[in-house]
Each structure stands twice: as structure tokens, then as C-alpha cells.
Scaffold this active site. Structure first.
Site, mmCIF file in Angstrom:
data_model
loop_
_atom_site.group_PDB
_atom_site.id
_atom_site.type_symbol
_atom_site.label_atom_id
_atom_site.label_comp_id
_atom_site.label_asym_id
_atom_site.label_seq_id
_atom_site.Cartn_x
_atom_site.Cartn_y
_atom_site.Cartn_z
ATOM 1 N N MET A 30 23.665 38.323 142.769
ATOM 2 C CA MET A 30 23.846 37.368 143.857
ATOM 3 C C MET A 30 23.083 37.862 145.097
ATOM 4 O O MET A 30 23.325 37.398 146.207
ATOM 5 C CB MET A 30 25.328 37.183 144.167
ATOM 6 C CG MET A 30 26.097 36.589 142.974
ATOM 7 S SD MET A 30 27.584 35.686 143.401
ATOM 8 C CE MET A 30 28.557 36.960 144.151
ATOM 9 N N TYR A 32 21.307 40.487 148.048
ATOM 10 C CA TYR A 32 21.659 41.510 149.034
ATOM 11 C C TYR A 32 21.676 42.876 148.340
ATOM 12 O O TYR A 32 22.696 43.570 148.286
ATOM 13 C CB TYR A 32 23.002 41.203 149.712
ATOM 14 C CG TYR A 32 23.040 41.745 151.127
ATOM 15 C CD1 TYR A 32 22.208 41.211 152.098
ATOM 16 C CD2 TYR A 32 23.873 42.791 151.486
ATOM 17 C CE1 TYR A 32 22.212 41.707 153.397
ATOM 18 C CE2 TYR A 32 23.881 43.299 152.773
ATOM 19 C CZ TYR A 32 23.048 42.742 153.723
ATOM 20 O OH TYR A 32 23.050 43.243 154.999
ATOM 21 N N GLY A 36 22.886 50.151 143.738
ATOM 22 C CA GLY A 36 23.442 49.785 142.431
ATOM 23 C C GLY A 36 22.541 48.790 141.709
ATOM 24 O O GLY A 36 22.189 48.969 140.541
ATOM 25 N N HIS A 37 22.143 47.730 142.446
ATOM 26 C CA HIS A 37 21.228 46.753 141.837
ATOM 27 C C HIS A 37 19.921 47.431 141.428
ATOM 28 O O HIS A 37 19.375 47.172 140.359
ATOM 29 C CB HIS A 37 20.853 45.652 142.848
ATOM 30 C CG HIS A 37 21.979 44.751 143.239
ATOM 31 N ND1 HIS A 37 22.482 44.699 144.520
ATOM 32 C CD2 HIS A 37 22.691 43.845 142.533
ATOM 33 C CE1 HIS A 37 23.445 43.802 144.587
ATOM 34 N NE2 HIS A 37 23.596 43.261 143.394
ATOM 35 N N LYS A 149 31.025 48.558 137.872
ATOM 36 C CA LYS A 149 32.013 48.385 138.941
ATOM 37 C C LYS A 149 32.799 47.099 138.655
ATOM 38 O O LYS A 149 33.999 47.047 138.821
ATOM 39 C CB LYS A 149 31.351 48.297 140.324
ATOM 40 C CG LYS A 149 32.384 48.054 141.422
ATOM 41 C CD LYS A 149 31.765 47.961 142.783
ATOM 42 C CE LYS A 149 31.016 46.680 143.007
ATOM 43 N NZ LYS A 149 31.883 45.473 143.072
ATOM 44 N N ASP A 150 32.064 46.082 138.207
ATOM 45 C CA ASP A 150 32.699 44.827 137.793
ATOM 46 C C ASP A 150 33.002 44.917 136.302
ATOM 47 O O ASP A 150 32.455 44.159 135.498
ATOM 48 C CB ASP A 150 31.763 43.660 138.098
ATOM 49 C CG ASP A 150 31.485 43.547 139.577
ATOM 50 O OD1 ASP A 150 32.420 43.255 140.330
ATOM 51 O OD2 ASP A 150 30.337 43.791 139.990
ATOM 52 N N SER A 185 28.440 48.065 146.811
ATOM 53 C CA SER A 185 28.742 46.642 146.679
ATOM 54 C C SER A 185 28.106 45.915 147.861
ATOM 55 O O SER A 185 28.093 46.451 148.982
ATOM 56 C CB SER A 185 30.261 46.434 146.713
ATOM 57 O OG SER A 185 30.561 45.078 146.963
ATOM 58 N N SER A 186 27.621 44.710 147.614
ATOM 59 C CA SER A 186 27.056 43.940 148.729
ATOM 60 C C SER A 186 28.124 43.687 149.779
ATOM 61 O O SER A 186 27.840 43.584 150.973
ATOM 62 C CB SER A 186 26.514 42.598 148.219
ATOM 63 O OG SER A 186 25.581 42.832 147.193
HETATM 64 O O1 PAF Z 1 28.063 40.303 139.621
HETATM 65 C C1 PAF Z 1 27.485 39.356 140.183
HETATM 66 O O2 PAF Z 1 26.674 39.533 141.106
HETATM 67 C C2 PAF Z 1 27.794 37.923 139.762
HETATM 68 O O3 PAF Z 1 29.119 37.789 139.392
HETATM 69 C C3 PAF Z 1 26.861 37.412 138.653
HETATM 70 C C4 PAF Z 1 27.006 38.197 137.377
HETATM 71 C C5 PAF Z 1 25.421 37.470 139.124
HETATM 72 C C6 PAF Z 1 27.193 35.955 138.336
HETATM 73 O O4 PAF Z 1 27.042 35.153 139.454
#
Ligand code: PAF
Length: 281
Positions: A30, A32, A36-37, A149-150, A185-186
């Protein structure tokens, strides 16, 4: 790097790439971007010949009163970072194309979506599984990478892929943390200076419960109560959503925790909802 917002054009490009034997990996985001990304992107890049990152703040996974309207965004910076990470396609669809007027099809992984965050954010995982299913259908990645984390999100997507016979490997990668332990986390951007100082306690509590488990405390209820007490003592300003020890795969609870159980927490510091987890092993 191509930046594409059209679903048709992105879909066509990925179809052609697949036909010409490219190995496509995907990181759904999503935006930002934080470290982590970036670590997911770097890992995914090594696994493939074409890296696709989607950037879409998915309205369907936010409940009423949640932070959809203020979700942090910096598209210019994100595009620069994606370019630096070697992303080949940055896919930024528009909400009106993902959910056109009259949209009415939803994907729900029933068995796993009602535990943990699902019990506090009704409809959240239905929104997540639906958008990820749509993204997979458009991009058709060989591999898709999610952050642990998720944890629940990762487990749900893995189950969706199995249940719907989707031809994509779903990979979960370890949580990346700040030097003081706070999970990246964003949403950390929302924290005030004071909140940011105390936020590492979220992870410290989980480390504490893992120590208790390692030193022989395996009764689930006891571990949960001790974790709750840790937060009451060390993070008294936090509003706890849940503190739970569950099976890491089924997310179900049992009387005894065992190696492979997951301690998970969600709490609010001011207006910021933070989640984190740790494997007990
Ligand atoms: O983890 C996230 O950023 C969101 O839940 C995802 C997987 C991109 C779905 O919108």
C-alpha cells in the site's frame, strides 16, 4: 522501470512477459515504503527475472473510522525507491478501476479471517483477500512475497491460493525491525515522539513471553495473562486490542502453547494501531 496504472496494460505486459519465459515475482503493497518493503523487494528481485510491485491503498480493507483517509503516501519517493530496488513494473491501479460501480464479488477465507485482527476489524481480511486475488489475476506472478509482521494476512493468502488452486507460490519473509526492535510499518509515521519512544515495548513484551515459554511456562492462558501484565506495567497508555497465543498455522488456541505457537498482539498507542508477533520456539 515502468509505472503503469491501467489494469489492461499491466495485465497485457505481464502476460507477454510470462509467455516469453520471464519469472515474475510480486510484492503487493500500500506504499509509503520502509526498510521492510525494501527487503521484500530485494529478496523478490533475486528470485525472478521480473519484479512487479503493486501500490494501492485498498479501500475495501479499511473499516469505518479507520485510517483510510489519512494513510501515509509519498508516491514520488516510493517510485524513486522502487527504481533503486530494481523493480521492473510499479503497478498503481486506480480505485475506480479495481472497484468499478456495481462491483460485487468478494473473496473470503472463512476459517482464518475471524481470529486475531479479524475479530477486531470485521471485513478487513475479506478486503485483503479480494484485492490480492485480483492482483494475482492481473499480474499472474510465479511468486508473491509478504512480510510476516502481518502473519495472519500471510497465512490467509496462502490458504486462499491453495483453496482456489491459484498457480502462485506465496512466501512469507521475516519482519524487519528498527534498531530498538519496533517492527517496521508505514503506520509508525503516525506515532508522536513520545509514543515512538515507548513503542519498542510492543516487541519487548513478545520477547518476554518467549523467554517465559523457553523457561518452561507453556500454559496458554498464563502466557497471555503475563503478556497482558507486561503491557499494563510497561505500556500503561496502550489500549490493548488483543494479546493471544495461537497455533501459528491454524491460528486456533489450545490449552498448551508448543514450539511453533505464535504470540500475537494488537494495540493502540494514541491513534496508531500497532501489531506484532513472535514465534515461540
Ligand atoms: O499488507 C499490505 O500492505 C496490504 O494488506 C496488501 C497485502 C497490499 C493488500 O492491500
Amino acid at each position: 522501470m515502468e509505472i503503469i496504472s491501467s489494469c489492461d496494460i499491466a495485465g497485457k505486459l505481464c502476460r507477454q512477459s510470462r509467455q516469453s519465459n520471464q519469472i515474475i515475482s510480486m510484492v503487493p503493497t500500500m506504499g509509503y515504503f520502509h526498510a521492510g518493503h525494501m527487503s521484500l523487494m530485494r529478496w523478490a528481485k533475486e528470485q525472478s527475472t521480473m519484479l512487479v510491485v503493486s501500490l494501492f491503498v485498498n479501500p475495501a480493507q479499511f473499516g469505518p473510522g479507520e485510517d483510510f483517509d489519512r494513510y501515509p503516501q509519498d508516491l514520488e519517493r516510493d517510485a524513486r525507491l522502487a527504481g533503486e530496488a530494481g523493480v521492473d513494473l510499479l503497478f498503481m491501479p486506480r480505485a475506480m478501476d479495481m472497484y468499478p460501480a456495481g462491483y460485487s464479488t468478494w473473496v473470503e477465507v472463512e476459517s482464518l479471517s475471524h481470529f486475531l485482527c479479524g475479530s477486531k476489524r470485521p471485513g478487513h481480511f475479506r478486503g485483503v483477500s479480494t484485492i490480492v486475488c485480483k492482483l494475482f489475476n492481473l499480474i499472474r506472478p510465479h511468486k508473491a512475497v509478504f512480510g510476516q509482521k502481518d502473519w495472519q494476512q500471510w497465512i490467509i493468502i496462502r490458504k486462499m491460493v491453495r483453496d482456489l488452486n491459484m498457480d502462485v507460490e506465496v512466501v512469507g519473509r521475516p519482519t524487519i525491525r528498527e534498531a530498538d526492535g519496533l517492527a517496521m510499518s508505514s503506520r509508525n509515521a503516525y506515532l508522536s515522539d513520545e509514543e515512538r519512544k515507548s513503542a519498542p515495548q510492543v516487541y519487548q513484551g513478545l520477547v518476554h513471553v518467549r523467554e517465559l515459554f523457553r523457561s518452561g511456562q507453556t500454559e496458554r492462558k498464563m502466557l497471555e495473562n503475563l503478556l497482558l501484565k507486561y503491557y499494563r506495567d510497561n505500556l500503561p497508555q496502550a489500549e490493548i486490542d488483543y494479546v493471544q497465543v495461537v497455533d501459528a498455522q491454524t491460528l486456533e488456541t489450545s490449552r498448551q502453547a508448543r514450539s511453533g505457537s505464535l504470540a500475537a498482539v494488537a494495540l493502540k498507542l494514541g491513534r496508531t494501531r500497532l501489531i506484532d508477533n513472535i514465534l515461540l520456539k
